[in-house]
Motif scaffolding. Structure first.
Motif, PDB file in Angstrom:
ATOM      1  N   VAL A 519     -17.366  87.938  15.772  1.00  0.00           N
ATOM      2  CA  VAL A 519     -17.063  87.091  16.933  1.00  0.00           C
ATOM      3  C   VAL A 519     -16.389  85.805  16.461  1.00  0.00           C
ATOM      4  O   VAL A 519     -15.431  85.317  17.054  1.00  0.00           O
ATOM      5  N   GLU A 520     -16.877  85.285  15.350  1.00  0.00           N
ATOM      6  CA  GLU A 520     -16.246  84.138  14.689  1.00  0.00           C
ATOM      7  C   GLU A 520     -15.957  84.563  13.250  1.00  0.00           C
ATOM      8  O   GLU A 520     -16.776  85.256  12.641  1.00  0.00           O
ATOM      9  N   PRO A 521     -14.811  84.159  12.678  1.00  0.00           N
ATOM     10  CA  PRO A 521     -14.556  84.513  11.273  1.00  0.00           C
ATOM     11  C   PRO A 521     -15.727  84.078  10.390  1.00  0.00           C
ATOM     12  O   PRO A 521     -16.295  83.001  10.574  1.00  0.00           O
ATOM     13  N   GLY A 522     -16.064  84.937   9.423  1.00  0.00           N
ATOM     14  CA  GLY A 522     -17.266  84.718   8.625  1.00  0.00           C
ATOM     15  C   GLY A 522     -17.271  83.419   7.834  1.00  0.00           C
ATOM     16  O   GLY A 522     -18.327  82.844   7.590  1.00  0.00           O
ATOM     17  N   LEU A 523     -16.085  82.950   7.435  1.00  0.00           N
ATOM     18  CA  LEU A 523     -16.026  81.745   6.600  1.00  0.00           C
ATOM     19  C   LEU A 523     -15.425  80.561   7.363  1.00  0.00           C
ATOM     20  O   LEU A 523     -14.841  79.650   6.778  1.00  0.00           O
ATOM     21  N   LYS A 524     -15.591  80.598   8.687  1.00  0.00           N
ATOM     22  CA  LYS A 524     -14.982  79.569   9.532  1.00  0.00           C
ATOM     23  C   LYS A 524     -15.391  78.159   9.098  1.00  0.00           C
ATOM     24  O   LYS A 524     -14.583  77.232   9.087  1.00  0.00           O
ATOM     25  N   ASP A 525     -16.666  78.009   8.733  1.00  0.00           N
ATOM     26  CA  ASP A 525     -17.146  76.672   8.367  1.00  0.00           C
ATOM     27  C   ASP A 525     -16.465  76.140   7.103  1.00  0.00           C
ATOM     28  O   ASP A 525     -16.322  74.936   6.927  1.00  0.00           O
ATOM     29  N   LEU A 526     -16.017  77.051   6.225  1.00  0.00           N
ATOM     30  CA  LEU A 526     -15.338  76.609   5.000  1.00  0.00           C
ATOM     31  C   LEU A 526     -13.837  76.460   5.195  1.00  0.00           C
ATOM     32  O   LEU A 526     -13.204  75.603   4.584  1.00  0.00           O
ATOM     33  N   LEU A 527     -13.268  77.342   6.005  1.00  0.00           N
ATOM     34  CA  LEU A 527     -11.807  77.449   6.059  1.00  0.00           C
ATOM     35  C   LEU A 527     -11.179  76.794   7.270  1.00  0.00           C
ATOM     36  O   LEU A 527      -9.966  76.607   7.317  1.00  0.00           O
ATOM     37  N   GLY A 528     -11.982  76.458   8.265  1.00  0.00           N
ATOM     38  CA  GLY A 528     -11.419  75.877   9.476  1.00  0.00           C
ATOM     39  C   GLY A 528     -10.754  76.945  10.325  1.00  0.00           C
ATOM     40  O   GLY A 528     -11.123  78.121  10.285  1.00  0.00           O
ATOM     41  N   HIS A 529      -9.720  76.537  11.058  1.00  0.00           N
ATOM     42  CA  HIS A 529      -9.069  77.440  12.005  1.00  0.00           C
ATOM     43  C   HIS A 529      -8.230  78.501  11.281  1.00  0.00           C
ATOM     44  O   HIS A 529      -7.330  78.169  10.530  1.00  0.00           O
ATOM     45  N   GLN A 530      -8.547  79.748  11.501  1.00  0.00           N
ATOM     46  CA  GLN A 530      -7.771  80.844  10.910  1.00  0.00           C
ATOM     47  C   GLN A 530      -7.018  81.571  12.007  1.00  0.00           C
ATOM     48  O   GLN A 530      -7.564  81.808  13.086  1.00  0.00           O
ATOM     49  N   GLU A 553     -12.999  69.654   1.456  1.00  0.00           N
ATOM     50  CA  GLU A 553     -14.029  69.543   0.420  1.00  0.00           C
ATOM     51  C   GLU A 553     -15.378  69.781   1.072  1.00  0.00           C
ATOM     52  O   GLU A 553     -15.625  69.351   2.197  1.00  0.00           O
ATOM     53  N   HIS A 554     -16.202  70.520   0.385  1.00  0.00           N
ATOM     54  CA  HIS A 554     -17.545  70.829   0.908  1.00  0.00           C
ATOM     55  C   HIS A 554     -18.528  70.477  -0.195  1.00  0.00           C
ATOM     56  O   HIS A 554     -18.687  71.239  -1.146  1.00  0.00           O
ATOM     57  N   GLY A 555     -19.172  69.335  -0.083  1.00  0.00           N
ATOM     58  CA  GLY A 555     -20.085  68.909  -1.138  1.00  0.00           C
ATOM     59  C   GLY A 555     -19.329  68.801  -2.443  1.00  0.00           C
ATOM     60  O   GLY A 555     -18.284  68.149  -2.530  1.00  0.00           O
ATOM     61  N   ARG A 556     -19.775  69.542  -3.446  1.00  0.00           N
ATOM     62  CA  ARG A 556     -19.087  69.504  -4.741  1.00  0.00           C
ATOM     63  C   ARG A 556     -17.928  70.488  -4.788  1.00  0.00           C
ATOM     64  O   ARG A 556     -17.175  70.531  -5.756  1.00  0.00           O
ATOM     65  N   GLY A 557     -17.817  71.362  -3.791  1.00  0.00           N
ATOM     66  CA  GLY A 557     -16.805  72.410  -3.835  1.00  0.00           C
ATOM     67  C   GLY A 557     -15.590  72.117  -2.963  1.00  0.00           C
ATOM     68  O   GLY A 557     -15.543  71.125  -2.240  1.00  0.00           O
ATOM     69  N   ARG A 558     -14.621  73.022  -3.055  1.00  0.00           N
ATOM     70  CA  ARG A 558     -13.380  72.869  -2.319  1.00  0.00           C
ATOM     71  C   ARG A 558     -12.967  74.223  -1.735  1.00  0.00           C
ATOM     72  O   ARG A 558     -13.197  75.254  -2.371  1.00  0.00           O
ATOM     73  N   ALA A 559     -12.353  74.193  -0.565  1.00  0.00           N
ATOM     74  CA  ALA A 559     -11.872  75.439   0.034  1.00  0.00           C
ATOM     75  C   ALA A 559     -10.494  75.221   0.632  1.00  0.00           C
ATOM     76  O   ALA A 559     -10.290  74.272   1.390  1.00  0.00           O
ATOM     77  N   ALA A 560      -9.561  76.079   0.261  1.00  0.00           N
ATOM     78  CA  ALA A 560      -8.206  76.014   0.815  1.00  0.00           C
ATOM     79  C   ALA A 560      -7.938  77.287   1.609  1.00  0.00           C
ATOM     80  O   ALA A 560      -8.375  78.375   1.222  1.00  0.00           O
ATOM     81  N   TYR A 561      -7.228  77.113   2.720  1.00  0.00           N
ATOM     82  CA  TYR A 561      -6.856  78.271   3.535  1.00  0.00           C
ATOM     83  C   TYR A 561      -5.338  78.311   3.705  1.00  0.00           C
ATOM     84  O   TYR A 561      -4.705  77.283   3.991  1.00  0.00           O
ATOM     85  N   ILE A 562      -4.767  79.494   3.517  1.00  0.00           N
ATOM     86  CA  ILE A 562      -3.327  79.680   3.696  1.00  0.00           C
ATOM     87  C   ILE A 562      -3.138  80.791   4.726  1.00  0.00           C
ATOM     88  O   ILE A 562      -3.596  81.921   4.514  1.00  0.00           O
ATOM     89  N   PRO A 563      -2.504  80.490   5.852  1.00  0.00           N
ATOM     90  CA  PRO A 563      -2.483  81.452   6.967  1.00  0.00           C
ATOM     91  C   PRO A 563      -1.637  82.697   6.719  1.00  0.00           C
ATOM     92  O   PRO A 563      -1.878  83.732   7.330  1.00  0.00           O
TER      93      PRO A 563
END
Ligand SMILES: [Zn+2]
Length: 701
Positions: A519-530, A553-563
């Motif tokens: 219903v919602e992308p599984g990694l939405k909280d890390l990746l934002g709008h997909q 940035e999420h705490g000590r980590g990082r997440a990038a999304y490329i559409p």
């Protein structure tokens, strides 16, 4: 000091992230470089294999079209003269025929030849590699020997025998059914002969595959086996969740017709089809497991190899019933016969076997392939396979002999070396198997970007996600990993929370592992709008252009999304079964954005940086005990670009150490030559003045 002790003695995430990730995947049987091999341990010293013929004379005659001196050729190919010649050229393992599938009675005279050949090989201090056919039952002789075998072959939906296709049809080659335990027991007799009588050191299972749909087996053993598999895999409640009903007593393998051809099916969403793919893969894995268990009981020193294929763009679970994650933990070596020599084509496509070598290294396997076709292939093999593998058939070419000599002279740089690969690309089984046209293409294109940017990376598979941590992987790449289970989503989230870097593209996380839409992308909280691409069945019609690259940035980590990963130029026409063949192996238009995202997600500098033209490929290895890192440089297009000059390199050494020496080795020169360098932080900075096809740079501390 072994790897585990080394990891234990250094502190801090940065230091850890600079080391190889070899110890990361210890949970996979056979893939932990620290663990003693349970089978065929001698392979850790490398493999230099050549033949010999793998065809028994009986087969040459039955196939037809042979030369009138075929018998002499057969005898010459396994003569002491040929074996001695190969030994003189540095060959250590002699490849020859043993069993082709005619039945042991028909083949016994030539199997006895192999016993005699093995005695010669062993007397000369070499090892023997024996051919055993996995996928053929030559029924004309087999039925005469074993009447019950008339129940052992694969049948299509109409009850017709399924045959092994070679060029045009070799209709005397029926495929045995791997759901049939009686056939497997027969094959074990061949293996007992191989281990006990021949005293083989190496078993080569040829044609390790089943056929693509519609030629999958519909025999009663398969139908009953499939239903039994579903009952044991799932509880009744889970079967209801999976199929909508519990009773699977009447579930059958897929059927096809003229309007509904399997090679045109783009997405596999039917749960029975998905389970049938899984059943075929598991049946092959279980059959191999039975053989591996037997061989282990008979002699744990025998190396096991399957001719399985490489990472070359076809949907192997779907069209061949083979899943590397289930097979390669049981093997030490596999063949890839794809026969594509490395080269940079005028339209910008870079053809390479690097993916295949990387998969092999993940599972601690060695690849055999036709490297003798070109010097670039030999160089690429030494750089990424870290040994020779298959040198060819006698007589060997002069280039091949030169590369064997170089490898033997400098073997200390290869044996025990481990990848320094801070970037891991996930090849998700469910994503790629159920949508090769989309997820398979994305994986190929992202890998192409990394290869051509000379970013050190490794391939990982689903089971490796749970062990992932910032200490063994700086960046996790999910190239359109559409289908992720809840557990995988949780593992990725945890990895990022602990400080890992994530780069995800396109529809990553849109589905669960049964390819049910979330219903919602599984990694939405890390990746934002997909933004869904066109293969998102429930969301068609939206534009990719609406998507934006994001970095969070999420705490000590990082997440990038490329559409989107943008294919450079007009996309080639769809191939049967949506194979992503070499037509597609082109660096994508937005490759720089992909590499920028990887660099950003890493959070700190990658351990190596190498300038150079598109034809330059590189691999970074290390031997911690010997206090050195080893950079392998390959000119993949040496036929058109004879040399590459002034390659600027910066290479980090182990944390807290200072580079002490840099030396350059190449096949055309004896010994190594020192290279001037200067130290910047913990990095050696230097320039390789010139190289031809292959160069090895050793950075010591
Ligand atoms: Zn069957």
């Amino acid at each position: 000091m072994n790897r585990r002790e080394f990891v234990g003695t250094i502190a801090g995430g940065v230091a850890l992230s600079c080391i190889g990730a070899g110890s990361a995947f210890g949970a996979v049987r056979g893939s932990d470089p620290n663990s003693a091999r349970q089978q065929g341990a001698w392979i850790d010293d490398g493999l230099i294999d050549a033949g010999g013929t793998h065809e028994p004379y009986l087969f040459v005659v039955r196939r037809g079209g042979q030369s009138l001196n075929a018998r002499q050729e057969y005898e010459q190919a396994q003569s002491e003269e040929v074996i001695r010649t190969l030994k003189g050229q540095g060959i250590e393992v002699f490849h020859t025929h043993l069993y082709k599938g005619f039945g042991m009675a028909a083949e016994m005279p030539e199997m006895e030849d192999t016993v005699r050949v093995a005695e010669i090989v062993h007397r000369l201090g070499m090892k023997i590699d024996t051919y055993v056919q996995w996928d053929s039952m030559m029924y004309e002789t087999f039925f005469a020997e074993e009447g019950r075998a008339q129940e052992w072959y694969q049948r299509d939906a109409y009850g017709q025998p399924i045959m092994l296709e070679y060029g045009y049809q070799q209709s005397f080659r029926y495929l045995p059914c791997f759901s049939n335990q009686e056939y497997l027991e027969y094959l074990k007799k061949v293996l007992r002969f191989a281990v006990n009588k021949v005293k083989t050191d190496f078993i080569h299972f040829d044609n390790f595959t089943v056929s693509a749909e519609p030629y999958s087996c519909h025999c009663s053993a398969c139908k009953m086996g499939f239903r039994k598999y579903l009952r044991s895999k799932y509880s009744s409640a889970m079967r209801r969740s999976r199929f909508g009903f519990e009773n699977v007593d009447y579930v059958n393998p897929p059927l096809w017709n003229a309007d509904n051809r399997p090679e045109k099916m783009k997405v596999i969403s039917d749960p029975v089809f998905q389970e049938w793919v899984d059943y075929r893969c598991q049946t092959m894995a279980d059959a191999l497991g039975q053989m591996a268990d037997l061989i282990h009981t008979l002699n744990p020193e025998v190396v096991i190899e399957i001719n399985y294929g490489g990472v070359v763009g076809y949907n192997s679970p779907w069209i061949r019933g083979t899943d590397p994650a289930r097979l390669l933990p049981r093997t030490q070596v596999f063949w890839d016969e794809s026969d594509k020599k490395p080269e940079l084509l005028p339209d910008g496509r870079l053809i390479t076997s690097i993916r295949t070598y990387k998969m092999a290294r993940t599972y601690r396997n060695v690849v055999l392939s036709y490297i003798s076709v070109s010097e670039a292939a030999m160089a690429e093999c030494l750089a990424f396979n870290q040994t020779i593998g298959f040198a060819g058939v006698s007589p060997l070419s002069a280039d091949m002999v030169k590369y064997i000599a170089f490898y033997r002279r400098n073997r200390e740089f290869y044996v025990g070396a481990e990848e320094v690969a801070p970037v891991a690309v996930l090849r998700s089984y469910a994503s790629i198997t159920y949508s090769n046209a989309s997820a398979g293409l994305s994986a190929i294109l992202f890998e192409q970007s990394l290869i051509q940017a000379r970013v050190p990376f490794r391939l990982i598979f689903d089971e490796h996600l749970a062990d992932l941590s910032p200490s063994n992987c700086k960046v996790l790449v999910l190239p359109n990993a559409e289908c992720l289970s809840d557990e995988q989503v949780a593992a990725v989230r945890q990895y990022v929370e602990k400080g890992g870097g994530l780069v995800a593209t396109e529809q990553t996380g849109f589905y669960d592992s049964w390819r049910r839409s979330r219903v919602e992308p599984g990694l939405k909280d890390l990746l934002g709008h997909q933004v869904p691409t066109s293969t998102g069945r429930h969301r068609e019609g939206q534009s990719i252009a609406a998507g934006k690259t994001s970095r969070m940035e999420h705490g000590r980590g990082r997440a990038a999304y490329i559409p989107s990963i943008e294919f450079d130029g007009a996309q080639p026409a769809d191939q049967p079964y949506f194979t992503i063949g070499t037509e597609f192996w082109k660096r994508p238009r937005n490759w720089e954005a992909l590499i920028d995202a990887v660099t950003w997600a890493a959070g700190s500098e990658l351990p190596v940086s190498i300038s150079g033209p598109e034809v330059l490929a590189a691999n970074l290895m290390e031997q911690v005990e010997k206090r050195r890192r080893i950079i392998h440089l390959v000119n993949v297009d040496v036929e058109r670009t004879a040399s590459i000059k002034n390659i600027e390199i910066r290479c980090a050494v182990a944390e807290g150490r200072t580079p002490a020496a840099v030396r350059l080795y190449a096949p055309d020169s004896e010994g190594g030559q020192p290279i001037d360098f200067h130290v910047k932080g913990a990095q050696a900075v230097f320039s390789v003045p010139t190289m031809a096809a292959y160069a090895v740079v050793v950075v010591s501390w």
